[in-house]
Write a protein that holds these residues in place. Structure first.
Motif, PDB file in Angstrom:
ATOM      1  N   PHE A   1       0.861  -1.179   0.000  1.00 59.68           N
ATOM      2  CA  PHE A   1       0.000   0.000   0.000  1.00 59.68           C
ATOM      3  C   PHE A   1       0.899   1.230   0.000  1.00 59.68           C
ATOM      4  O   PHE A   1       1.783   1.356   0.852  1.00 59.68           O
ATOM      5  CB  PHE A   1      -0.897   0.007   1.242  1.00 59.68           C
ATOM      6  N   GLY A   2       0.705   2.129  -0.971  1.00 59.97           N
ATOM      7  CA  GLY A   2       1.656   3.220  -1.031  1.00 59.97           C
ATOM      8  C   GLY A   2       1.238   4.407  -1.866  1.00 59.97           C
ATOM      9  O   GLY A   2       0.127   4.477  -2.405  1.00 59.97           O
ATOM     10  N   TYR A   3       2.183   5.355  -1.964  1.00 62.08           N
ATOM     11  CA  TYR A   3       1.985   6.602  -2.699  1.00 62.08           C
ATOM     12  C   TYR A   3       3.355   7.039  -3.215  1.00 62.08           C
ATOM     13  O   TYR A   3       4.295   7.189  -2.435  1.00 62.08           O
ATOM     14  CB  TYR A   3       1.391   7.676  -1.782  1.00 62.08           C
TER      15      TYR A   3
ATOM     16  N   ARG B   1      -4.682   7.460  -1.242  1.00 60.84           N
ATOM     17  CA  ARG B   1      -4.799   8.897  -1.515  1.00 60.84           C
ATOM     18  C   ARG B   1      -4.081   9.742  -0.465  1.00 60.84           C
ATOM     19  O   ARG B   1      -3.972  10.953  -0.596  1.00 60.84           O
ATOM     20  CB  ARG B   1      -6.275   9.302  -1.569  1.00 60.84           C
ATOM     21  N   HIS B   2      -3.614   9.110   0.592  1.00 63.74           N
ATOM     22  CA  HIS B   2      -2.882   9.795   1.654  1.00 63.74           C
ATOM     23  C   HIS B   2      -2.066   8.739   2.387  1.00 63.74           C
ATOM     24  O   HIS B   2      -2.543   7.614   2.576  1.00 63.74           O
ATOM     25  CB  HIS B   2      -3.852  10.499   2.606  1.00 63.74           C
TER      26      HIS B   2
ATOM     27  N   GLN C   1     -11.113  10.605   1.451  1.00 61.94           N
ATOM     28  CA  GLN C   1     -10.490  10.624   0.122  1.00 61.94           C
ATOM     29  C   GLN C   1     -10.163   9.211  -0.363  1.00 61.94           C
ATOM     30  O   GLN C   1     -10.015   8.990  -1.569  1.00 61.94           O
ATOM     31  CB  GLN C   1      -9.222  11.481   0.130  1.00 61.94           C
ATOM     32  N   GLU C   2     -10.074   8.249   0.563  1.00 60.85           N
ATOM     33  CA  GLU C   2      -9.769   6.883   0.148  1.00 60.85           C
ATOM     34  C   GLU C   2     -10.941   6.212  -0.566  1.00 60.85           C
ATOM     35  O   GLU C   2     -10.805   5.068  -1.044  1.00 60.85           O
ATOM     36  CB  GLU C   2      -9.319   6.049   1.351  1.00 60.85           C
ATOM     37  N   MET C   3     -12.077   6.914  -0.678  1.00 61.29           N
ATOM     38  CA  MET C   3     -13.158   6.404  -1.515  1.00 61.29           C
ATOM     39  C   MET C   3     -12.658   6.184  -2.937  1.00 61.29           C
ATOM     40  O   MET C   3     -13.078   5.247  -3.628  1.00 61.29           O
ATOM     41  CB  MET C   3     -14.349   7.367  -1.500  1.00 61.29           C
TER      42      MET C   3
END
Length: 586
Positions: A25-27, A51-52, A459-461
């Motif tokens: 899980f990342g960005y 998203r964050h 925002q993770e929607m």
């Protein structure tokens, strides 16, 4: 023959694959682009774009807690790493195994205030079990393997590995996990057998015994729960659980007294106060359980089983301490109990159960139902009844809804309940549910939320939509930060300072804007149909349940009170006063 040289980024991914990692899980960001480039070139490990970065860590927590595996996070340097701090602290407090890979500026720029530089190891030292800054390429693979060992053995927890960009781009040999042995880290797994014998002897002399279990039973693995359940049933003793331990013992079992602590049941807290032998297994005597320490279980001899020696005698002095893994210790306890044919005094035990039944008769979870407004307790009861026979996982945010979920949703097995206990992190439940859904794509995953907590990481929607994850968010919407409002009502003269949300979104329209199904219900009679529509949908669903905004969560041990000084309902709350200790009394 010289060893094959790989880039640092390839070493990282090869090490992760060697550890059995299936998802990250990342960005992305500049410092970790070499890893993202390497990810693009392979198909063995999936990546879920959050998203964050806080959401990424909570996703990894949900994944880890529902599977028993290590959750893996990948974030960039600077703000990427600092955004992950809340999730890392949450994982540390709740003993969740997470390995977080953070980008860092090149080694020759460290300390120069370079673009997106932060002292990640310094910042995370107090919110991780351990952390590493890799400065030499030939130590990269060994460090990754050590990070997994540390995260997933002993008392589990988060580990950060800080990766400078030049280390990721440089070349070095790969060292497989089988060749890596930590030089000094040796957590004690087997308990001292002589102490286990003494513990069983103490249990045999008990007249008012009580098992008190926590999240350590869940962390020890499914076999620990099976062994514990068998042992408790063979003793005939009552058992209670912390918030984190729910599901480690079947909630439907007649020996289970429910959760204890600040919003635990009357019978569990009273039994804790009056017991004469307490067998604490995999719990750490948290302040939300003990209440005022000088009044905690004053007449009991205490046995404490925990894999973390630093938790022994930290909050509560115990009479007998056993350091070891729950599954191993309980297995030995069973062996001694059977071989010695321990038989507690049945007359005393029957009298003890008689007293417990008297406390149970208070029906402490009762509430005033109505046909005109949805009570939050009723909403969770109906959710439970309509989902209990399905393959269901529950996460929660933090607040009143979290406590009602713990009280009214019954768990029969471990790893089905994901909530933020130690840190109490608003915004935890939704990204955690995404992590659970990634791990269990065919299962029903529901985040029981409050509207204030859900707004923290909504925002993770977008993540759920992008990866077609059919998570369900069951919002108990009372337009307040409910637990804050409750404390303001009971302790601060009903001065509702900044606890009311005056500008909430239309949650159904918000859901639709992300491609979700949005549902709204405000009448008790419509609740079942809406829940059925939610759980039958193959899309992610946001269900906005308008509940009584004035409802308070009872029972309640006010902050600073002893754990047997409980408010059982509004009548108690209305008559509260503050004592010399700063606690609230009836």
């Amino acid at each position: 023959m010289s060893e094959t040289q790989l880039t640092g980024a390839d070493i990282v991914l090869k090490a992760l694959a060697d550890q059995g990692v299936e998802v990250i899980f990342g960005y992305p960001g500049g410092a970790v682009l070499p890893i993202y480039d390497a990810l693009f070139k392979q198909n063995r490990i999936r990546h879920v774009l959050c998203r964050h970065e806080q959401g990424a860590v909570h996703m990894a927590e949900g994944y880890a807690r529902s599977t028993g595996k290590v959750g893996v996070v990948l974030v960039t340097s600077g703000p990427g790493a600092t955004n992950a701090v809340t999730g890392l602290t949450d994982a540390l407090m709740d003993s969740v195994p997470v390995v977080c890979l953070t980008g860092q500026v090149p080694t020759f720029l460290i300390g120069n205030d370079a673009f997106q530089e932060a002292d990640t190891t310094g910042i995370t030292r107090q919110c991780t079990k351990h952390n590493y800054l890799v400065k030499e390429s030939d130590k990269l693979a060994r460090t990754i393997h050590e990070a997994f060992l540390v995260a997933n053995t002993g008392r589990p927890g988060p580990v950060v590995v800080d990766l400078p960009k030049d280390i990721l781009m440089g070349k070095a040999p790969y060292i497989p996990a089988a060749r890596v042995k930590h030089r000094s880290y040796r957590p004690q797994v087997k308990g001292d057998f002589k102490l286990i014998e003494k513990a069983v002897e103490m249990m045999g002399t008990a007249e008012k015994p009580l098992f008190y279990i926590g999240g350590g039973v869940v962390n020890s693995g499914p076999n620990a729960s099976k062994l514990l359940t068998s042992f408790v049933r063979s003793t005939g003793f009552p058992i209670t659980s912390t918030l984190m331990g729910l599901g480690a013992y079947p909630a439907s079992d007649q020996q289970f007294l429910g959760m204890l602590g600040m919003h635990g049941t009357y019978e569990a807290n009273m039994a804790m106060h009056d017991c004469d032998v307490m067998i604490c297994i995999g719990a750490r005597f948290d302040d939300r359980v003990t209440g005022r320490l000088d009044a905690f279980a004053p007449n009991s001899r205490k046995i404490h089983v925990d894999i973390d020696p630093s938790s022994i005698n930290k909050n509560v002095a115990v009479d007998l301490a056993i350091v070891g893994d729950v599954a191993h210790v309980v297995e030995d306890m069973i062996r001694v109990w059977k071989s010695r044919q321990v038989r507690p005094t049945q007359k005393a035990l029957a009298a003890w159960w008689g007293q417990i039944d008297t406390w149970k008769a208070r029906n402490c979870l009762a509430y005033r139902d109505t046909d005109s407004v949805i009570k939050p307790q009723y909403a969770i009861q109906r959710l439970y009844e309509l989902t209990k026979d399905r393959d269901t996982y529950i996460t929660t945010e933090v607040g009143q809804h979290q406590m009602w979920a713990a009280q009214f949703y019954k768990f029969e097995e471990p790893n089905r309940w994901m909530t933020s206990g130690g840190l109490g992190t608003m915004g935890y439940g939704f990204p955690s549910a995404i992590g659970v859904q990634v791990a269990h794509p065919e299962s029903l995953v529901i985040d029981i939320a409050g509207e204030a907590s859900f707004l923290m990481n909504l925002q993770e929607m977008g993540t759920a939509t992008q990866y077609r994850l059919p998570v369900k968010v069951f919002v108990l919407n009372n337009q307040y930060m409910g637990m804050v409002r409750q404390w303001q009502e009971l302790l601060h003269g009903s001065r509702y300072s900044e606890s009311y949300s005056d500008a909430l979104p239309d949650f159904a329209k918000l859901a639709e804007s992300f491609g979700w199904l949005g549902l709204v219900v405000d009448k008790p009679g419509d609740l079942d149909a809406a829940i059925t529509a939610m759980i039958d949908s193959d899309k992610p669903v946001l269900m906005d349940v308008h509940v009584d905004p004035s409802e308070n969560c009872y029972p309640m041990i006010p902050s600073g009170a002893a754990h047997n000084e409980m408010l059982l309902g509004p009548e108690d709350g209305a008559g509260t006063k503050v004592s010399d200790h700063g606690m609230v009394l009836v």
